[in-house]
Structure formats: C-alpha cells, structure tokens
Scaffold this motif. Structure first.
Motif, PDB file in Angstrom:
ATOM      1  N   GLY A  65       7.760   7.724   2.165  1.00 10.25           N
ATOM      2  CA  GLY A  65       8.291   8.148   3.453  1.00 10.25           C
ATOM      3  C   GLY A  65       9.259   9.309   3.393  1.00 10.25           C
ATOM      4  O   GLY A  65       9.423  10.043   4.362  1.00 10.25           O
ATOM      5  N   ILE A  66       9.950   9.493   2.273  1.00  7.70           N
ATOM      6  CA  ILE A  66      10.871  10.611   2.063  1.00  7.70           C
ATOM      7  C   ILE A  66      10.228  11.523   1.021  1.00  7.70           C
ATOM      8  O   ILE A  66      10.278  11.266  -0.169  1.00  7.70           O
ATOM      9  CB  ILE A  66      12.251  10.132   1.568  1.00  7.70           C
ATOM     10  N   TRP A  67       9.596  12.586   1.481  1.00 11.48           N
ATOM     11  CA  TRP A  67       8.741  13.397   0.616  1.00 11.48           C
ATOM     12  C   TRP A  67       9.541  14.497  -0.093  1.00 11.48           C
ATOM     13  O   TRP A  67      10.601  14.918   0.372  1.00 11.48           O
ATOM     14  CB  TRP A  67       7.607  14.005   1.432  1.00 11.48           C
ATOM     15  N   ALA A  81       0.826  -1.208   0.000  1.00 13.36           N
ATOM     16  CA  ALA A  81       0.000   0.000   0.000  1.00 13.36           C
ATOM     17  C   ALA A  81       0.865   1.264   0.000  1.00 13.36           C
ATOM     18  O   ALA A  81       0.544   2.253  -0.667  1.00 13.36           O
ATOM     19  CB  ALA A  81      -0.926   0.003   1.224  1.00 13.36           C
ATOM     20  N   SER A  82       1.977   1.223   0.733  1.00 17.72           N
ATOM     21  CA  SER A  82       2.850   2.390   0.822  1.00 17.72           C
ATOM     22  C   SER A  82       3.477   2.724  -0.524  1.00 17.72           C
ATOM     23  O   SER A  82       3.563   3.895  -0.912  1.00 17.72           O
ATOM     24  CB  SER A  82       3.951   2.147   1.856  1.00 17.72           C
ATOM     25  N   ILE A  83       3.920   1.706  -1.249  1.00 19.16           N
ATOM     26  CA  ILE A  83       4.547   1.938  -2.544  1.00 19.16           C
ATOM     27  C   ILE A  83       3.527   2.435  -3.557  1.00 19.16           C
ATOM     28  O   ILE A  83       3.810   3.362  -4.332  1.00 19.16           O
ATOM     29  CB  ILE A  83       5.254   0.662  -3.039  1.00 19.16           C
ATOM     30  N   LEU A  84       2.336   1.857  -3.547  1.00 17.46           N
ATOM     31  CA  LEU A  84       1.294   2.345  -4.449  1.00 17.46           C
ATOM     32  C   LEU A  84       0.951   3.804  -4.142  1.00 17.46           C
ATOM     33  O   LEU A  84       0.789   4.621  -5.057  1.00 17.46           O
ATOM     34  CB  LEU A  84       0.036   1.479  -4.330  1.00 17.46           C
ATOM     35  N   TYR A  85       0.859   4.152  -2.858  1.00 17.04           N
ATOM     36  CA  TYR A  85       0.606   5.539  -2.476  1.00 17.04           C
ATOM     37  C   TYR A  85       1.757   6.433  -2.937  1.00 17.04           C
ATOM     38  O   TYR A  85       1.541   7.544  -3.436  1.00 17.04           O
ATOM     39  CB  TYR A  85       0.433   5.665  -0.966  1.00 17.04           C
ATOM     40  N   GLY A  86       2.983   5.941  -2.778  1.00 21.20           N
ATOM     41  CA  GLY A  86       4.144   6.716  -3.179  1.00 21.20           C
ATOM     42  C   GLY A  86       4.159   7.022  -4.665  1.00 21.20           C
ATOM     43  O   GLY A  86       4.586   8.104  -5.077  1.00 21.20           O
ATOM     44  N   ILE A  87       3.682   6.070  -5.480  1.00 18.00           N
ATOM     45  CA  ILE A  87       3.614   6.281  -6.927  1.00 18.00           C
ATOM     46  C   ILE A  87       2.462   7.217  -7.283  1.00 18.00           C
ATOM     47  O   ILE A  87       2.617   8.109  -8.129  1.00 18.00           O
ATOM     48  CB  ILE A  87       3.468   4.931  -7.651  1.00 18.00           C
ATOM     49  N   TYR A  88       1.343   7.033  -6.631  1.00 18.98           N
ATOM     50  CA  TYR A  88       0.138   7.792  -6.983  1.00 18.98           C
ATOM     51  C   TYR A  88       0.148   9.210  -6.416  1.00 18.98           C
ATOM     52  O   TYR A  88      -0.165  10.179  -7.113  1.00 18.98           O
ATOM     53  CB  TYR A  88      -1.101   7.033  -6.496  1.00 18.98           C
ATOM     54  N   ARG A  89       0.545   9.353  -5.155  1.00 17.18           N
ATOM     55  CA  ARG A  89       0.475  10.657  -4.491  1.00 17.18           C
ATOM     56  C   ARG A  89       1.800  11.130  -3.890  1.00 17.18           C
ATOM     57  O   ARG A  89       2.058  12.338  -3.841  1.00 17.18           O
ATOM     58  CB  ARG A  89      -0.568  10.597  -3.354  1.00 17.18           C
ATOM     59  N   GLY A  90       2.613  10.207  -3.403  1.00 16.12           N
ATOM     60  CA  GLY A  90       3.782  10.578  -2.617  1.00 16.12           C
ATOM     61  C   GLY A  90       4.788  11.445  -3.346  1.00 16.12           C
ATOM     62  O   GLY A  90       5.430  12.307  -2.747  1.00 16.12           O
ATOM     63  N   LYS A  91       4.930  11.243  -4.649  1.00 12.45           N
ATOM     64  CA  LYS A  91       5.949  11.987  -5.399  1.00 12.45           C
ATOM     65  C   LYS A  91       5.619  13.469  -5.516  1.00 12.45           C
ATOM     66  O   LYS A  91       6.504  14.275  -5.840  1.00 12.45           O
ATOM     67  CB  LYS A  91       6.123  11.380  -6.789  1.00 12.45           C
TER      68      LYS A  91
END
Length: 411
Positions: free
Chosen positions: A394-396, A131-141
């Motif tokens: 995690g690293i925004w 879930a974290s990686i999917l969030y990172g691709i979709y929103r985190g970047k």
C-alpha cells in the motif's frame, strides 16, 4: 530460550484457533495437512534464522524473507483466531448453561457446532492481507511511483520559476534482490529530466560494500545542475559490530567515496549555490539528526554558515523529526525541506488526494508527502528501497518530482 518457548506456545495457541476456522470450511484432509505443513515450515524457518539473532551481526536476505513470510501468515491467522475467540464468547457460556440444564442428555457434548458462515467470512477477510502481503513481497517493493508536486513561493528568484528537482531517499542497496528493477527505476528518474537530483540519505543498510554491485546502475543518474546527497542514520554503520573503530570509520569514508564516484556531491553540514540567469538558490545539507534516540550529527547552523538569511533555501535532512524539532522554528526560514527515513513503514492504505494511513503516523507527525507549517514546506519521501520486511504493502517506493513556481497558487 524462555522467550522463544513463550513465543512458540502463544503462536501454537493462535494457530490452533485459526485452524478451527480453516477446517470448518476446508474439510479435505490433504488441505488440513497442507495448512500445518506450511505453518510449521514458516515458523520453523523464522526460529532458525532469529534464534540467537543479533542485529549488530548484520541482516541478510534470508533473515528478511524469514520475517516476511512469518508476517504473511501471522496477520491472517490473527484475524481467524480473533473471529473464533469472538464466537467462543457466546459458545462457552452456552456450553456451561447446557451442562447444568441438560446434564447427561447432552451426551457430554455441550458445545454448539461452529457456524460455517462465520468461518467463511473470517477466511474471506483474512485472505485480503494474505494476498496483499504476498503481492508486496513479490511485486510491491519495486512498484515505483512518480509523485509530482508544484509548490509556490512568492520570494522564489524569477530565474528559477519552473525549476524541477527530483528527490529520492532510502535506497538501502543491501536489501535489493533484482538488478533489472533497480535499472528500471533509475531510467524512470532520468525520464523526469529534472534540473537537479537530491538524495536524502540511507544509501545502504550498514556497509559501503552493499552499494558496490549497484554503483554502475546509479552512476547512470543524470541532472544538468548536478546531484547532491546527505547521510542517513544507516549510512554511519552504527548498527553493526565492527572489529575496530578504524574499520567503522573507513567504511564511512568508502561510502562517501562511492557516492562521489556515482556523481553525488555529499553535503556534510555544508551548502552549495545553484546559479541560473544571474540569480541563485541555496542547497543545504545536514548530516543525520533524528529525535527519539537516533544519531544527531546534523548541525544546521554550520551547514548554513556559508549562505545568507534571505537566500531561497532547500534543506536536505534525512529525518523529518529534525524539521519538526529544529528547522521550522529557525529564523533562517528554510523554504523547502526534503526528508525520508520513515518509509511510510512500507505498510498502509493510500488513496491519492483523498486518504493516507499507516501505523507509522503514531511515531512521526510528518511521515509521507507534502506538509506546510509556518510558511515552510517539507516533503517526506516514502523511500526508494526497503528494509527488514522484504516488501511494500500500500505504501509504494517513491520518486518525487517537485516543480518550484514563483507566486501564489491560484485557488
């Protein structure tokens, strides 16, 4: 070819083990078919884009997402496989024992059934990085964070007490896929109303043309005392195969010109003074200098040749290894160095003010945030954009605002 065969075999074994955990919990045939369909689709897409891939030919959005989705399934499956292998450490010896002690009474099935609760625990743990990686691709970047610091210096000129600077780094414009998010970030930078904006390199991945679609976005950046920039390792075009050296050189000249059009004064081993109330501070900019095989075009002595030793100095140097290897030992005493480059690896865990960790710390001693050595500070910006992996976990992405204060910080 051989390495790809080995890769597919290893991943296949990993997948079979991970499936053992999945099917213990998900007994529906359609869910099991979905598991394999997603796995085959993702790994097939990864092989399609990376079979015969050469970095010098360029790195597209399709390559980035193929890699991103591969990582998305790889890490959870590794967790599942490790849990199943751990269970087999006990199941296999037990099966061997039953074979020799029970014989035909076991009816050929010597292995104990997998325990469902272990599979459930493993799936629960694996769901976190998934879930974290999917969030990172979709929103985190595009999850931009404004990080604010106040740094104290006894020898700061009085006129600059309370002076604010905004640092951004590692834009990597060729990676962006959402113009509106970039506009939002530029507005966020302008809202800080800093006196000066300092950009510490890697405005593109490889080519000047990557910046062209975003030129009219970044030229909205404003600061009353101007904007300054330096080059990062990616800005030189060293990672591409060019038709000629002339084409490569022209690309660099085009990149400098584009930065000038945006409003940046590109410092190529140069310095500038900012004057205020009859006093001044020096902005020093070196070209890229990096340890461990990275380009070493930076010349600290040349960059500082036009300033005095006792000036208050802010140094812009893309790679923090430069600070570690050369800057902090230099007798010119650079009060504050601004760097980037590491991206914080775009992956890690941070609890602001308490804890920060990323695998990149094993490569760089100074990898994110403020550090102080020998009476000198460095800020390593986590980066504005992203590269290769199309996300951040995690690293925004970071916009740094530093306020210079005269005196000693009170406890």
């Amino acid at each position: 070819m051989l390495r790809w065969i080995v890769f597919i075999v290893i991943f296949g074994i990993l997948d079979l083990y991970a499936f053992q955990a999945f099917k213990t919990v998900a007994r529906n045939n359609w869910l099991q078919i979905l598991y394999w369909a997603v796995s085959i689709l993702v790994i097939g897409n990864f092989v399609f884009y990376y079979f015969g891939f050469n970095r010098s030919d360029g790195f597209s959005h399709a390559h980035a997402y193929a890699f991103g989705f591969f990582i998305t399934i790889l890490i959870p499956k590794m967790i599942l496989a490790i849990s199943m292998i751990g269970e087999d450490i006990f199941r296999v010896p037990l099966a061997i024992y039953r074979y020799f002690t029970e014989g035909n009474s076991a009816k050929g099935n010597y292995f104990a059934s997998r325990r469902q609760f272990l599979s459930q625990i493993a799936l629960g743990i694996a769901a976190i990085p998934f879930a974290s990686i999917l969030y990172g691709i979709y929103r985190g970047k595009y999850n931009y964070k404004v990080l604010k610091y106040a740094l104290y210096f006894e020898d700061l000129p009085q006129a600059f007490d309370g002076y604010k600077l905004t640092q951004i780094s590692d834009i990597h414009s060729g990676s962006f896929d959402n113009m509106d998010k970039v506009r939002y970030a530029v507005d966020l930078i302008n809202q800080q109303e800093s006196d000066v904006i300092l950009f510490t390199g890697d405005i593109v991945n490889n080519k000047a043309e990557e910046l062209v679609p975003y030129k009219d976005v970044f030229n909205k950046l404003k600061a009353k005392d101007g904007m300054y920039s330096v080059l990062g390792n990616h800005d030189y075009g060293d990672y591409l195969r060019w038709d000629s050296e002339e084409a490569k050189s022209q690309n660099l000249e085009d990149l400098k010109a584009l930065q000038n059009e945006i409003g940046f004064d590109v410092l190529l081993n140069e310095s500038r003074y900012i004057e205020k109330g009859g006093e001044k501070i020096a902005i020093v900019g070196v070209e890229n200098w990096g340890a461990g095989g990275f380009k070493k075009a930076g010349d600290l002595k040349k960059a500082s040749s036009g300033i005095k030793k006792d000036d208050f100095k802010i140094l812009m140097s893309h790679d923090p290894s430069h600070w570690e290897k050369e800057v902090i030992k230099d007798d010119y005493h650079y009060h504050l160095t601004l760097s980037g480059h590491t991206h914080g690896m775009q992956f890690g865990i941070e609890i602001p003010g308490w804890f920060k960790w990323s695998p990149v710390k094993w490569r760089y001693k100074y990898w994110a945030g403020i550090y102080k050595e020998m009476g000198q500070y460095i800020n390593v910006n986590r980066g504005f954009g992203y590269l290769a992996f199309p996300g951040r976990v995690g690293i925004w992405p970071e916009i740094t605002v530093i306020e210079l204060k005269k005196g000693v910080k009170q406890a």
